[in-house]
Design a protein around this motif. Structure first.
Motif, PDB file in Angstrom:
ATOM      1  N   PRO A 528      -4.517 -13.175  -0.853  1.00  0.00           N
ATOM      2  CA  PRO A 528      -3.343 -13.324  -1.282  1.00  0.00           C
ATOM      3  C   PRO A 528      -2.619 -11.858  -1.714  1.00  0.00           C
ATOM      4  O   PRO A 528      -1.380 -11.657  -1.686  1.00  0.00           O
ATOM      5  CB  PRO A 528      -3.308 -14.154  -2.799  1.00  0.00           C
ATOM      6  N   THR A 529      -3.452 -10.929  -2.255  1.00  0.00           N
ATOM      7  CA  THR A 529      -3.143  -9.717  -2.556  1.00  0.00           C
ATOM      8  C   THR A 529      -2.472  -8.967  -1.491  1.00  0.00           C
ATOM      9  O   THR A 529      -1.589  -8.234  -1.497  1.00  0.00           O
ATOM     10  CB  THR A 529      -4.382  -8.832  -3.328  1.00  0.00           C
ATOM     11  N   ASP A 532       0.528 -10.253   0.190  1.00  0.00           N
ATOM     12  CA  ASP A 532       1.640  -9.839  -0.853  1.00  0.00           C
ATOM     13  C   ASP A 532       2.039  -8.529  -0.632  1.00  0.00           C
ATOM     14  O   ASP A 532       3.180  -8.063  -0.478  1.00  0.00           O
ATOM     15  CB  ASP A 532       1.417 -10.070  -2.484  1.00  0.00           C
ATOM     16  N   GLU A 537       3.277 -14.257   4.901  1.00  0.00           N
ATOM     17  CA  GLU A 537       2.550 -15.298   4.200  1.00  0.00           C
ATOM     18  C   GLU A 537       1.754 -16.066   5.366  1.00  0.00           C
ATOM     19  O   GLU A 537       1.891 -15.791   6.465  1.00  0.00           O
ATOM     20  CB  GLU A 537       3.747 -16.286   3.855  1.00  0.00           C
ATOM     21  N   SER A 554      -2.513 -13.402  -6.184  1.00  0.00           N
ATOM     22  CA  SER A 554      -2.325 -12.091  -5.831  1.00  0.00           C
ATOM     23  C   SER A 554      -2.660 -11.154  -6.895  1.00  0.00           C
ATOM     24  O   SER A 554      -2.107 -11.505  -8.355  1.00  0.00           O
ATOM     25  CB  SER A 554      -0.699 -11.731  -5.420  1.00  0.00           C
ATOM     26  N   LEU A 556      -1.738  -8.143  -6.837  1.00  0.00           N
ATOM     27  CA  LEU A 556      -0.782  -6.852  -6.665  1.00  0.00           C
ATOM     28  C   LEU A 556      -0.170  -6.457  -7.982  1.00  0.00           C
ATOM     29  O   LEU A 556       0.291  -5.383  -8.373  1.00  0.00           O
ATOM     30  CB  LEU A 556       0.459  -7.314  -5.628  1.00  0.00           C
ATOM     31  N   TYR A 557       0.032  -7.429  -9.002  1.00  0.00           N
ATOM     32  CA  TYR A 557       0.525  -6.932  -9.896  1.00  0.00           C
ATOM     33  C   TYR A 557      -0.159  -5.802 -11.041  1.00  0.00           C
ATOM     34  O   TYR A 557       0.373  -5.144 -11.631  1.00  0.00           O
ATOM     35  CB  TYR A 557       0.793  -8.077 -11.215  1.00  0.00           C
TER      36      TYR A 557
END
Length: 870
Positions: A528-529, A532, A537, A554, A556-557
């Motif tokens: 998911p990371t 992203d 998708e 994710s 990514l944050y």
């Protein structure tokens, strides 16, 4: 008379005519009028039979209203402008899409590597950590195949059919050993969206029956979304003599150590798998950039490190010997690294160092216990220290090789926009038993490792002369500060592993004091990371199959300067389940069941659960289950585990002993047979699909004719660490049974007079072994070998008593060969050793291996062998 020269040359006239024609065509097309009298009716000149037969999906090509393409009888009247998209691979990515380099080690706990405070020097990883982010609570499944499956698909391991390693598949939905169609691989999605995809190194996601030259290729990397593959399919391999596959075929290593009796002194003088994998990785990247530099790429780089055998170039081992990094032993190391991790902020202040040997004897496995350092004599301590030094040298050397890839990315301007992930797939390995080994194949065969014999190899540990593994004490040390190690999915020692992420374009600008990330995450969060980060998708439907939702979230944050070490995680829940062990994490709390893997005890409903406040007790040192006020929280966590088990196909729980797992009947594309015929010079046949002579009587029969001066290998199976071979040298036919590589257990039978063979006669040379299972030496079956030439009594018969191995000859690689001995030779006595003992001087027609009767098996010994391949 002077002719006036025209101002229009021939080329100019052609250009004018072409321009006028093009203008006319353009005008007619714009107005819907077509040339050649067709007019607005696009079908005017097409026969009715054709018009009646146009497939529905092709109607648009004959319709007047189509904007970017029409078909007429004559191509000159037809239009295909701007329709190439219909026939080109999907390329939805922006030009700024990042490259991805994922470096995935094996068998490495959080307390091993330098960025985390460990004493193993990792110069490349240090560089990446200084420009990236260090994750302290990234978790895995506690085992190889399952973890890698989560990174392949982004789904939990049971959804991938990978409850455990592929060798233990049992046919249930969550444990069948094959990734289902509803979990499309991440690499396949990248490939479909314009990425070049490469897998280098270890795989271990292919069922054992498929690891064969003629096996089913559907689970091989090139059928799982990877353009190229170079590495090994099994759980481990000899780093000096690896079992290699390139794309869809088995290959030999490009070079080998110069002298098998005197292994190379440093990596520049000979072959090592880590260097070879890096060479091939660079070759693939350079070739891709030469032809398609606009395409982004994904490379999964999976070295043999740090899985056993721990093979280190001597010069790298020497660095740790000289500075005595591990000289005080695993207890002191564990204490020291714990303090260092606290100082670096890897562990929150107040994190306790957990105990070892804490499991009650009614639960724990004796093979996973740790011998107290102070109980060892100085000789044993010295051997164990050297084992740690070799392991560290192996890891550092491999990291230096990875550095060559990073240097290339910098030199070519690709570094800034490459997401680099550097991680390990499970905790440090405890499969070395409390005493370690210089040849772990002894352990797999249930044969004791004797200290006196092991000490003979101390100065060559890590070279081609050993197949070594450190003791459990070092597994606990390199998993500091947690409990247990690999295979124990409920304890952080098995699952809490290193992960560093560097994306220079974004992470370099993060403040150096803000490079640690304590957010709780898992290997299912990697896909998911990356999706992203790329901006694509996972498809909901793929090839007509509705896909399982991604299991992770994710990360990514965390890859920006607004996130801090203690920003709350976006992950909510993660279950754990492996070989009968289980646990659950949710919102900072963790519950675990006290159970040992492959214990065979069952009684899951009667086992005790423990509860930890991981948010405030990182090392899970204080069990709250029996404290007042936590009964409801514990039950909530147990209920959550069962909810997740249902969602992820985690039942049934399976703690069956390795003996039982080994004997499960599994599908095999080949019907059972007692006679195997092999022809010369084919690729080595992997042991998983080769003739099985373990625990049974057998014969090896080589047929040849056109004889002049025969010499070389007729048959070989195994390596210097265990195997058997029949070969010709001088005037002798020789059968050698090399029992576990032990010097005084090299059983050799001779038959002389081979210089008297008739060139016009066909001969069958036979080594016949009759096993008497009533006689054993330790775990070895005793047999009588007879060597003779069928129908030619004049050559006589030679016979001898031998010990035979109850389990497999090799853990991975060094398969069955006819006409040569591949990879690591069983013996150096072949007459043409440098050419792999290749047979010459006669026509070797074929060799038959004939097994007799049902196998008598030492199940415990063979099962240990299988489980150590994790």
């Amino acid at each position: 008379m002077t002719r006036r020269k025209s101002i229009f040359t021939k080329p100019t006239l052609y250009l004018i005519v072409w321009a006028i024609s093009a203008l006319a065509i353009g005008c007619n097309q714009k107005s819907g009028k077509m040339l050649n009298g067709i007019g607005e009716n696009a079908r005017a000149n097409l026969p009715q039979a054709f018009l009646d037969s146009i497939p529905e999906d092709m109607v648009k090509w004959y319709d007047d209203d189509i904007d970017n393409g029409e078909i007429r009888i004559d191509v000159r009247d037809s239009l295909s402008v701007a329709n190439w998209d219909d026939f080109s691979p999907t390329d939805t990515l922006k030009k700024t899409a990042p490259n991805i380099l994922f470096i995935l080690y094996d068998d490495t706990g959080l307390g091993a590597w330098s960025p985390y405070g460990g004493s193993i020097r990792m110069p490349t990883l240090d560089l990446l950590a200084n420009e990236g982010l260090i994750y302290t609570q990234w978790h895995t499944t506690a085992l190889c195949s399952p973890t890698r499956s989560t990174i392949m698909t982004g789904r939990n391991h049971h959804l991938n059919g990978m409850a455990s390693i592929t060798e233990t598949a049992d046919g249930f939905p969550g444990a069948n050993g094959r990734v289902p169609d509803n979990c499309v691989p991440f690499a396949q999605v990248l490939q479909d969206n314009g990425y070049s995809t490469f897998w280098i190194g270890k795989n271990h996601n292919v069922p054992e029956t498929d690891v064969a030259p003629g096996g089913y290729r559907g689970e091989w990397p090139c059928q799982q979304g990877f353009d190229r593959f170079y590495g090994f399919l099994g759980g481990e391999t000899n780093n000096w003599y690896p079992d290699l596959v390139e794309d869809n075929r088995f290959v030999e290593a490009p070079s080998t150590p110069n002298d098998s009796k005197n292994p190379v002194a440093n990596p520049e003088e000979g072959y090592h798998l880590s260097k070879d994998l890096t060479d091939k990785a660079l070759e693939m990247l350079k070739n891709q950039q030469a032809s398609n530099p606009h395409k982004p790429w994904y490379m999964w780089f999976c070295p043999g490190a740090n899985h056993a055998p721990h093979h280190s170039p001597p010069s790298y081992t020497k660095e740790y010997i000289d500075d005595e990094t591990f000289a005080e032993g695993y207890k002191v190391y564990r204490d020291t690294i714990h303090k260092r991790m606290l100082e670096k902020g890897i562990l929150p202040e107040g994190t306790a160092l957990t105990d070892v040997n804490f499991l009650d004897t009614s639960i724990g496995n004796p093979l996973d216990t740790i011998t107290p350092w102070d109980d060892l004599d100085t000789t044993t301590q010295a051997l164990y220290v050297r084992m740690a030094e070799v392991y560290a040298g192996f890891s550092t050397y491999t990291d230096v090789q990875v550095g060559r890839i990073i240097d290339y990315l910098k030199e070519t301007g690709q570094y800034e926009n490459t997401i680099i992930l550097y991680a390990a797939d499970n905790g440090a390995s405890g499969e070395g038993s409390p005493s370690g080994s210089v040849n772990e194949n002894k352990f797999f065969n249930g044969y004791p490792d004797l200290l006196e014999e092991n000490m003979k190899y101390m100065d060559v540990l890590g070279t081609a002369e050993t197949y070594n593994h450190f003791p459990t004490g070092w597994a606990a040390a390199f998993s500091t500060p947690f409990k247990m190690f690999k295979r124990y999915s409920q304890f952080a020692g098995g699952t809490n592993d290193p992960l560093v992420i560097t994306w220079p374009r974004h992470t370099r600008r993060i403040n150096d004091e803000n490079r640690i990330r304590h957010q709780y995450h898992h290997s299912v969060d990697i896909v998911p990371t990356l999706l992203d980060a790329i901006g694509i998708e996972m498809p909901k439907v793929y090839n007509g199959v509705v896909q399982k939702d991604l299991s992770g979230v994710s990360m990514l944050y965390t890859i920006n300067d607004t996130c801090t070490a203690n920003t709350p995680t976006k992950k909510e829940v993660q279950y754990y389940c492996m070989l009968g062990t289980r646990g659950i994490w949710k919102d900072g709390w963790k519950a675990i069941e006290l159970h040992a893997p492959t214990s065979g005890k069952g009684n899951f409903s009667d086992e005790g659960w423990e509860l930890y406040d991981v948010a405030n007790d990182r090392s899970e040192s204080r069990n709250l289950a029996d404290e007042e006020g936590y009964e409801g929280k514990l039950q909530e966590m147990i209920d959550t585990w069962y909810e997740q088990a249902a969602i992820n196909n985690a039942l049934p729980l399976d703690d069956r002993s390795a003996d039982e797992l080994l004997t499960i009947e599994r599908p095999n594309p080949e019907p059972p047979r007692y006679t195997h015929r092999y022809y010369p010079y084919t690729a080595a046949v992997p042991e998983g699909v080769a003739a099985n002579i373990r625990g049974r009587s057998y014969s090896i029969e080589a047929t040849m004719d056109d004889i002049s001066d025969p010499e070389g290998v007729l048959f070989a199976h195994g390596s210097r660490f265990g195997g058997h071979t029949m070969y010709m040298s001088g005037d002798s036919l020789i059968y050698l049974y090399n029992f576990l590589g032990i010097d005084y257990k090299q059983y050799k039978v001779y038959l002389t007079g081979m210089d008297q063979l008739d060139s016009d006669t066909e001969y069958k040379f036979i080594a016949d072994v009759e096993i008497d299972t009533s006689l054993t030496t330790d775990t070895a079956f005793v047999g009588t070998v007879k060597l003779y030439v069928e129908g030619h009594s004049s050559f006589g018969i030679d016979s001898s008593l031998i010990n035979t191995q109850p389990a497999k000859f090799t853990l991975s690689g060094d398969g069955l060969c006819v006409g040569y001995d591949s990879a690591d030779a069983i013996t150096t006595d072949y007459p043409n050793f440098e050419e792999q003992g290749r047979f010459e001087g006669a026509t070797l027609k074929f060799v038959e291996v004939k097994a007799r009767g049902e196998a008598r098996r030492n199940l415990k010994a063979e099962a240990r062998r299988m489980m150590m391949r994790q």
